[in-house]
Design an enzyme around this catalytic site. Structure first.
Site, PDB file in Angstrom:
ATOM      1  N   CYS B 191     -32.917   3.578   4.537  1.00 27.69           N
ATOM      2  CA  CYS B 191     -32.016   2.423   4.407  1.00 27.69           C
ATOM      3  C   CYS B 191     -32.626   1.240   5.167  1.00 27.69           C
ATOM      4  O   CYS B 191     -32.629   0.107   4.695  1.00 27.69           O
ATOM      5  CB  CYS B 191     -30.648   2.734   5.014  1.00 27.69           C
ATOM      6  SG  CYS B 191     -29.860   4.238   4.398  1.00 27.69           S
ATOM      7  N   HIS B 195     -33.287  -2.920   4.641  1.00 28.25           N
ATOM      8  CA  HIS B 195     -32.314  -3.821   5.260  1.00 28.25           C
ATOM      9  C   HIS B 195     -32.654  -4.205   6.697  1.00 28.25           C
ATOM     10  O   HIS B 195     -31.941  -5.012   7.286  1.00 28.25           O
ATOM     11  CB  HIS B 195     -30.917  -3.210   5.162  1.00 28.25           C
ATOM     12  CG  HIS B 195     -30.503  -3.006   3.737  1.00 28.25           C
ATOM     13  ND1 HIS B 195     -30.244  -4.051   2.887  1.00 28.25           N
ATOM     14  CD2 HIS B 195     -30.379  -1.877   2.980  1.00 28.25           C
ATOM     15  CE1 HIS B 195     -29.933  -3.577   1.686  1.00 28.25           C
ATOM     16  NE2 HIS B 195     -30.012  -2.266   1.715  1.00 28.25           N
ATOM     17  N   ARG B 234     -21.500   2.470  -2.761  1.00 29.66           N
ATOM     18  CA  ARG B 234     -22.704   1.645  -2.564  1.00 29.66           C
ATOM     19  C   ARG B 234     -23.843   2.495  -1.989  1.00 29.66           C
ATOM     20  O   ARG B 234     -25.007   2.279  -2.338  1.00 29.66           O
ATOM     21  CB  ARG B 234     -22.391   0.466  -1.635  1.00 29.66           C
ATOM     22  CG  ARG B 234     -23.472  -0.600  -1.608  1.00 29.66           C
ATOM     23  CD  ARG B 234     -23.625  -1.262  -2.965  1.00 29.66           C
ATOM     24  NE  ARG B 234     -24.765  -2.179  -3.034  1.00 29.66           N
ATOM     25  CZ  ARG B 234     -26.003  -1.836  -3.371  1.00 29.66           C
ATOM     26  NH1 ARG B 234     -26.280  -0.573  -3.672  1.00 29.66           N
ATOM     27  NH2 ARG B 234     -26.980  -2.723  -3.422  1.00 29.66           N
ATOM     28  N   CYS B 238     -27.774   2.904  -3.464  1.00 35.00           N
ATOM     29  CA  CYS B 238     -29.019   2.812  -2.681  1.00 35.00           C
ATOM     30  C   CYS B 238     -29.830   4.102  -2.824  1.00 35.00           C
ATOM     31  O   CYS B 238     -31.048   4.044  -3.023  1.00 35.00           O
ATOM     32  CB  CYS B 238     -28.720   2.556  -1.214  1.00 35.00           C
ATOM     33  SG  CYS B 238     -28.166   0.882  -0.888  1.00 35.00           S
TER      34      CYS B 238
END
Lengths: 104, 277
Positions: B191, B195, B234, B238
């Site tokens: 992740c 991000h 969500r 991803c």
């Protein structure tokens, strides 16, 4: 001295041999390959690193076996097994290397 | 020279171990500092607007769209569902503190009796079951609408996730943290690779949004979904994008992830529900 003709000849022979062996895949070969892929896939789920590419490959392998295309079933199951194995390598690697992704 | 290298190696290893085992508070400080240093012109509150805090063109379009928010009907429906009595005469308000109003900022919370993370969506479904109703699907549909309505009652309240100083709560937090930073899927991305490490850069045509503020506005109405989706929906997207298999809604791993990620945004105001592309 090996020239290009020899290389091409050897490549053709190897491809032919491989295709002969593939064509000779039996139902039990396919079953064995699928079972092996399934086991590796289960392991990847257990360690929380399942790839979403494995499930469709196993499904396709099973479908190929149902249509008696055992060579295709073996090839697809092998691809699934290979990817499941890589996901296990990833899981093992990330046990310690996740810290490298912390904000610096 | 050799001893100097050995010393340096030990120092680096100790630093890595200490970062990995930092307290939640230390984690949150370094997490938030990363973004405020990287984007000094963005206010803390604006991080809750995700990619629209970074991309002015996208923000202009988004703000124009929000003159008539696409989620209005679904939000209204969520309010109706929330206020509709169960067959036994009770309602959702009976299950929650403060009648279910202005509580989103406290979720997920760690239940020290059950030793597990409770998300708002899980609490909503547990309320249903306790009152003899069926479970709703976790990631979208009526549950997402109800959660969106409850989120709307918290607008402006600062996120306030508490991590009790007990081994089980810290273990849940740590598990969520490890999930967030671990590479997964065939594309081998964590992740954080999108991000944190690549925040603000492009992945194909999309600007990668900051993780700070990611949880402040869920459930989100995505144009792509044409409906509300929960944070865990969500997470699914991803995971699929990096070719990892998504997890079941409200699985322990997802709840721990939500716990960690929401804690990282502690202090930011709730600004949901929101719309996204």
């Amino acid at each position: 001295m090996i020239n290009i003709k020899h290389v091409v000849l050897i490549f053709c022979l190897l491809t032919l041999t491989a295709s002969v062996f593939a064509a000779k895949a039996t139902k039990s070969d396919a079953e064995e390959s699928i079972q092996s892929a399934q086991q590796l896939w289960d392991k990847s789920i257990a360690v929380g690193h399942e790839w979403n590419t494995v499930k469709p490959l196993v499904a396709q392998a099973k479908q190929a076996m149902e249509t008696n295309d055992f060579a295709a079933a073996v090839a697809l199951a092998n691809r699934a097994a290979e990817q499941a194995e890589l996901s296990l390598v990833q899981a093992e690697h990330e046990k310690t290397n996740w810290v490298n992704n912390l904000p610096k | 020279m050799k001893s100097l290298l050995n010393t340096l190696t030990v120092v680096v290893m100790l630093a890595v171990v200490s970062i990995a085992n930092a307290t939640p508070e230390q984690d949150k400080e370094s997490f938030q500092r990363f973004y405020t240093e990287r984007f000094p012109d963005i206010t803390m509150e604006d991080f809750g607007n995700g990619v629209y805090a970074l991309d002015q063109d996208a923000r202009n379009q988004w703000e124009a769209m929000n003159d008539f928010p696409p989620y209005e009907d679904d939000l209204e429906k969520g309010g109706e569902l929330f206020n509709t009595a169960f067959a036994n005469g009770k309602n959702y308000a009976s299950c929650f503190e403060n009648g279910g109003g202005n509580i989103r900022q406290n979720y997920p919370m760690f239940d020290t009796k059950r030793n597990t993370v409770i998300t708002l969506e899980l609490a909503i479904n547990e309320c249903r079951v306790a009152n003899g109703e069926k479970l709703l699907p976790y990631k979208k549909g009526e549950l997402a609408k109800i959660a969106a309505y409850m989120t709307s009652t918290s607008e402006g309240s600062p996120i306030n996730i508490v991590i009790p100083n007990n081994g089980k709560a810290l273990a849940a937090y740590q598990a969520g943290k490890q999930y967030y930073y671990s590479k997964r899927g065939q594309l081998n991305f964590s992740c954080s690779n999108c991000h944190i490490q690549n925040v603000g850069r492009k992945a194909r045509s999309e600007t990668l949004s900051p993780a700070l503020g990611h949880t402040s506005h869920f459930p989100v109405y995505r144009m792509k979904w044409e409906s509300f989706g929960t944070l865990q929906r969500r997470f699914d997207s991803c995971n699929k994008q990096v070719r990892a298999e998504p997890l079941e809604g409200q699985s322990e791993d997802y709840r721990n992830l939500e716990y960690f990620l929401t804690y990282m945004s502690n202090g930011l105001p709730v600004n949901g529900p929101a719309s996204r592309k």
